[in-house]
Design a protein around this motif. Structure first.
Motif, PDB file in Angstrom:
ATOM      1  N   ASP A 294       0.832  -1.160   0.009  1.00  0.00           N
ATOM      2  CA  ASP A 294       0.099  -0.115  -0.099  1.00  0.00           C
ATOM      3  C   ASP A 294       0.916   1.184   0.028  1.00  0.00           C
ATOM      4  N   HIS A 295       2.054   1.136   0.110  1.00  0.00           N
ATOM      5  CA  HIS A 295       3.102   2.354  -0.091  1.00  0.00           C
ATOM      6  C   HIS A 295       3.191   2.882  -1.600  1.00  0.00           C
ATOM      7  N   ASP A 296       3.373   4.227  -1.417  1.00  0.00           N
ATOM      8  CA  ASP A 296       3.269   4.864  -2.794  1.00  0.00           C
ATOM      9  C   ASP A 296       4.469   4.235  -3.816  1.00  0.00           C
ATOM     10  N   ASP A 297       5.551   3.852  -3.038  1.00  0.00           N
ATOM     11  CA  ASP A 297       6.750   3.658  -4.018  1.00  0.00           C
ATOM     12  C   ASP A 297       6.786   2.178  -4.392  1.00  0.00           C
ATOM     13  N   PHE A 298       5.585   1.444  -4.016  1.00  0.00           N
ATOM     14  CA  PHE A 298       5.381  -0.295  -4.254  1.00  0.00           C
ATOM     15  C   PHE A 298       5.256   0.104  -5.834  1.00  0.00           C
ATOM     16  N   GLN A 299       6.063  -0.983  -6.462  1.00  0.00           N
ATOM     17  CA  GLN A 299       5.605  -1.141  -7.707  1.00  0.00           C
ATOM     18  C   GLN A 299       4.974  -2.390  -8.291  1.00  0.00           C
ATOM     19  N   PRO A 300       3.892  -2.426  -8.865  1.00  0.00           N
ATOM     20  CA  PRO A 300       2.870  -3.160  -9.275  1.00  0.00           C
ATOM     21  C   PRO A 300       3.507  -4.657  -9.959  1.00  0.00           C
TER      22      PRO A 300
END
Length: 76
Positions: free
Chosen positions: A66-72
């Motif tokens: 759920d972190h903004d920097d997490f990449q799909p």
């Protein structure tokens, strides 16, 4: 940002939060958990190149999906 850089940054955040907690979180357990994740990260990076190591990094990273920097593309 690479997946290992992402994990390292989140671990630093988690460690800082555990140290700053007002006592309702078991600091010792939180710090042990962070240390354990650091060992998994180090093991995966030392053995890099295989599917198992890639999966280990993705498993760790998913805790912060759920972190903004997490990449799909890090999702399993």
């Amino acid at each position: 940002m690479s997946i290992d850089e992402f994990i390292r940054a989140r671990l630093w955040e988690d460690e800082a939060a555990a140290l700053a907690s007002g006592g309702y979180i078991d600091k010792a357990r939180e710090l042990r958990e962070t240390l354990g994740k650091r060992h998994i990260l180090t093991t995966a990076l030392m053995r890099s190149g295989g599917d198992l190591e890639d999966s280990m990094l993705r498993f760790l990273a998913y805790a912060w999906a759920d972190h903004d920097d997490f990449q799909p593309e890090w999702t399993l």
